[in-house]
Write a protein that holds these residues in place. Structure first.
Motif: not given
Length: 70
Positions: A9-13
């Motif tokens: 589960m990854l988030c790229m801002e």
């Protein structure tokens, strides 16, 4: 700007230097190429929640395509 997450589960801002319309175009192209990626224009982020059965080559392909588009 930042990549964060836990496990797959990854988030790229993204920084504000990349416009919302540019991110929307990247998101659309990822979808066109068969990748389901969450997108929030307000937060300037992409969210990645791949299936637990994803193969390493599929993930590597998505990272390659994302790199090309950015």
């Amino acid at each position: 700007k930042e990549v964060r997450g836990k496990g797959l589960m990854l988030c790229m801002e993204f920084s504000r230097e990349i416009t919302s319309s540019q991110l929307a175009a990247i998101h659309e192209e990822l979808f066109r190429r068969g990748f389901l990626v969450g997108y929030s224009a307000a937060a300037h982020i992409f969210r990645f929640f791949p299936s637990l059965t994803i193969e390493e080559r599929q993930f590597a392909n998505m990272v390659t395509v994302l790199g090309e588009l950015i």
